[in-house]
Write an enzyme that holds these catalytic residues in place. Structure first.
Site, mmCIF file in Angstrom:
data_model
loop_
_atom_site.group_PDB
_atom_site.id
_atom_site.type_symbol
_atom_site.label_atom_id
_atom_site.label_comp_id
_atom_site.label_asym_id
_atom_site.label_seq_id
_atom_site.Cartn_x
_atom_site.Cartn_y
_atom_site.Cartn_z
ATOM 1 N N ASN A 156 0.842 -1.240 0.016
ATOM 2 C CA ASN A 156 0.116 -0.123 -0.032
ATOM 3 C C ASN A 156 0.869 1.092 -0.089
ATOM 4 O O ASN A 156 2.043 1.262 0.406
ATOM 5 C CB ASN A 156 -0.794 -0.095 1.325
ATOM 6 C CG ASN A 156 -0.123 0.027 2.505
ATOM 7 O OD1 ASN A 156 0.563 -1.124 2.829
ATOM 8 N ND2 ASN A 156 0.368 1.196 3.128
ATOM 9 N N THR A 191 4.346 0.611 14.542
ATOM 10 C CA THR A 191 4.311 1.130 16.075
ATOM 11 C C THR A 191 5.038 2.238 16.280
ATOM 12 O O THR A 191 4.375 2.942 17.368
ATOM 13 C CB THR A 191 4.753 -0.044 17.000
ATOM 14 O OG1 THR A 191 4.288 -1.434 16.610
ATOM 15 C CG2 THR A 191 4.185 0.178 18.441
ATOM 16 N N ALA A 233 7.892 3.268 16.936
ATOM 17 C CA ALA A 233 8.985 3.298 17.933
ATOM 18 C C ALA A 233 10.075 3.742 17.292
ATOM 19 O O ALA A 233 10.517 3.131 16.165
ATOM 20 C CB ALA A 233 9.185 2.179 18.681
ATOM 21 N N VAL A 278 7.026 -1.844 -10.434
ATOM 22 C CA VAL A 278 8.240 -1.947 -10.958
ATOM 23 C C VAL A 278 8.680 -3.181 -11.232
ATOM 24 O O VAL A 278 8.843 -4.040 -10.222
ATOM 25 C CB VAL A 278 9.301 -0.881 -10.155
ATOM 26 C CG1 VAL A 278 10.668 -0.882 -10.999
ATOM 27 C CG2 VAL A 278 8.673 0.499 -10.345
ATOM 28 N N HIS A 311 11.223 -6.624 11.308
ATOM 29 C CA HIS A 311 12.317 -5.801 11.049
ATOM 30 C C HIS A 311 13.409 -6.621 10.678
ATOM 31 O O HIS A 311 14.198 -7.515 11.445
ATOM 32 C CB HIS A 311 12.763 -5.343 12.517
ATOM 33 C CG HIS A 311 11.994 -4.699 13.420
ATOM 34 N ND1 HIS A 311 12.328 -4.173 14.560
ATOM 35 C CD2 HIS A 311 10.874 -3.627 13.037
ATOM 36 C CE1 HIS A 311 11.300 -3.576 15.121
ATOM 37 N NE2 HIS A 311 10.383 -3.108 14.250
ATOM 38 N N ASN A 335 15.767 -0.971 5.622
ATOM 39 C CA ASN A 335 16.453 -1.604 6.765
ATOM 40 C C ASN A 335 17.514 -2.907 6.273
ATOM 41 O O ASN A 335 18.297 -3.098 6.973
ATOM 42 C CB ASN A 335 15.295 -2.390 7.656
ATOM 43 C CG ASN A 335 14.185 -1.554 8.015
ATOM 44 O OD1 ASN A 335 14.522 -0.296 8.270
ATOM 45 N ND2 ASN A 335 13.110 -2.033 8.305
ATOM 46 N N THR A 358 13.703 1.740 11.763
ATOM 47 C CA THR A 358 13.501 2.659 10.720
ATOM 48 C C THR A 358 13.837 4.092 10.749
ATOM 49 O O THR A 358 14.379 4.691 9.990
ATOM 50 C CB THR A 358 11.463 2.952 10.730
ATOM 51 O OG1 THR A 358 11.076 1.708 10.793
ATOM 52 C CG2 THR A 358 11.347 3.788 9.767
#
Ligand code: FAD
Length: 521
Positions: A118, A127, A129, A238, A456, A490, A502
């Site tokens: 999206n 979240t 953080a 892409v 992550h 990441n 992030t």
């Protein structure tokens, strides 16, 4: 030279950071951002958590779930053969890479691997953080003074708050109890503290959480010079980075509304399409450095839920303070988080991050006969992040002969825990038990989540100081050996770490964008 044209692949926080810094640095540049998923919020890329209406929130989440987006699949350009009704699904707003239908990735060793499809990417569901990396978590070859500027710039882009919910008396009491338990073992400055988050606090004590919209900032404000030079194309997949003679020259894009493909010429291509799909796109484009997809790391997560102890809390929080807290919470029932605390990573003795989220209710239905049901002091959901030490053996492979649901080389994830990780997981479990006992009674005891649960994912396009086969990009995120191609996200992070990644990735993007702007100038 004519005004530069830049193609950005992916509209999450990292692609957005590139777009913003490049447009602000290059007064005549044009950026076109291609996003495979649909726009699900207004403004584009905003956090879905900010949507107050539960039905609208659920719709935005479902439309973000790619192959697991139910009846919306057809409108998102997803082939009819991809049918995965009734499957185990991922966190709301995301889909499992190994979703079990036709074209699913193979991820038995990393089963919870998930992604979002999206505008805003996972950054519309996160979240928020944003702790800073510390000690050996930091990229060792970026000078400290430059890093300080990069990380401060990243914090500004993400609307950083160090003091979110710091006025919550229950949050303060949680920090106090954790300090009693652990304070003496931790170095100065690395004890229990509020968790830095991304967003804008509101006068009623709630938060408007940050998404890619806040990172894009003026690019979304019609009427600004940057907005006139920025274009976001959703439902635009892409399929290939085009390159010739060692230089990227543009991208081939499929318009998922019409099925038509076209070539978009660019002076710079930025790929920020997450830690699995970015290396997949490089692979599909015949850009295959030996480290591509390897050195996969994440944070292993040991979690629990605890009902806060009435006696302990009552000793630190008055009835009047509790009543005020509950009244504040009632104003914003749509957002379950009411205070965020942590114990950060420190070395040598605490190579973990503890994240402690205070909420009025547990994250699951509690049997009304359970002794902790209806606890008026509320609950904490907390978890230790445990690091993964990078190894070439862990990673994702791509298969040219088997296509995934998007028609790109399918993925197989190979991943294993070693003694180094299991020892730290055991230690984190002991600490989590201590933390739980310090705060109250377990409603769900400490348990290790399946691999991939952290969301992550790092290392699969890691940056390195030299092109020695163990990295994909240089310290400015430029892919070794291909001019005009920069990667973000990441996947660049080369270290074993436990911080939420992030902020670090946005800081690395600022560095990459500044260097790219200098070259384009
Ligand atoms: P993404 O946000 O994943 O965006 C990548 C985008 O690229 C996607 O929208 C995708 O559709 C698009 N794309 C992929 N392939 C193509 C293609 N070929 N063509 C066009 N577009 C493509 N991180 C933290 O630091 N702190 C947290 O507290 C935190 N909590 C999280 C909680 C949840 C529930 C989730 C899901 C994630 C969380 N994360 C957190 C992770 C965080 O969201 C990511 O680190 C961040 O979004 C990464 O940004 P990105 O731009 O690199 O990638």
């Amino acid at each position: 030279m004519t005004a530069p044209t830049i193609a950005v692949v992916g509209s999450g926080p990292i692609g957005s950071a590139y777009a913003r810094v490049l447009l602000e640095s290059l007064p005549d540049a044009r950026v076109v951002m291609f996003e495979a998923g649909p726009q699900v919020t207004e403004p584009a890329g905003a956090s879905v958590r900010n949507i107050a209406d539960p039905a609208q929130k659920a719709l935005a989440r479902e439309r973000s779930q790619g192959p697991q987006s139910g009846t919306h699949r057809e409108s998102l350009g997803i082939p009819a053969g991809v049918v995965v009704e009734g499957m185990f699904t991922a966190r709301e707003g995301t889909f499992l890479l190994d979703f079990g239908g036709e074209g699913a990735a193979h991820a038995a060793t990393f089963p919870a691997a998930a992604a979002a499809n999206n505008v805003g990417g996972q950054g519309a569901h996160w979240t928020c953080a944003i702790p800073r990396p510390a000690f050996s978590e930091k990229v060792p070859f970026i000078p400290d003074d430059e890093w300080e500027d990069l990380i401060s710039t990243a914090e500004a882009l993400l609307h950083h708050r160090a003091d979110a919910f710091s006025d919550s008396p229950i949050g303060t009491a949680i920090r106090s109890l954790l300090t009693d338990e652990f304070g003496a073992e931790l170095p100065e400055g690395y004890g229990p503290s509020t968790l830095p988050v991304a967003g804008d606090p509101q006068p009623d004590g709630s938060m408007v959480w940050a998404g890619a919209d806040m990172v894009l900032g003026p690019l979304l404000d019609q009427g600004t010079d940057e907005a006139a030079r920025f274009e976001l194309r959703d439902l635009s997949l892409v399929r290939r980075i085009e390159h010739a003679n060692g230089r990227a020259v543009g991208v081939t894009v499929e318009d998922l509304r019409t099925g038509e493909s076209s070539f978009f010429a660019a002076d710079l291509v930025v790929v920020a399409a997450d830690a699995f799909r970015s290396p997949q796109l490089l692979w599909a484009s015949d850009i295959r450095p030996p480290a591509l997809g390897r050195y996969l790391t994440e944070h292993h997560v040991v979690i629990c839920t605890v009902a806060l102890d009435a006696e302990k809390m009552g000793g630190l929080v008055t009835d009047e303070q509790l009543a005020r807290e509950l009244a504040r919470r009632a104003q914003n029932a749509a957002d379950p988080v009411a205070a965020v605390n942590r114990i950060p990573f420190s070395e040598p003795d605490h190579p973990f991050s503890l994240q402690v989220m205070y909420a009025e209710n547990p994250p699951f239905q509690l049997d009304p006969t359970h002794p902790s049901a209806g606890n008026r002091w509320g609950y904490v959901n907390m978890g230790y992040g445990v690091r993964k030490h990078p190894r070439a053996e862990d990673g994702v492979r791509f298969d040219d002969d088997e296509l995934d649901w998007r028609g790109l080389p399918n993925m197989t994830i190979e991943y294993a825990l070693t003694d180094a990780e299991t020892a730290e997981i055991d230690e984190a479990t002991v600490r989590l038990r201590r933390a739980g006992e310090a705060l109250g009674a377990f409603v769900a005891g400490p348990r290790l989540l399946p691999n991939g649960s952290s969301l992550h994912y790092m290392g699969t396009m890691r940056m390195g100081k030299t092109d020695d086969g163990t990295s994909v990009a240089d310290p400015w995120s430029r892919v070794w050996g291909i001019d005009g191609l920069v990667v973000g996200g990441n996947a660049l992070i080369p270290t074993a770490n436990t911080m939420n990644p992030t902020l670090t990735s946005v800081a690395l993007a600022v560095r990459g964008a500044r260097a790219a702007a200098q070259t384009l100038r």
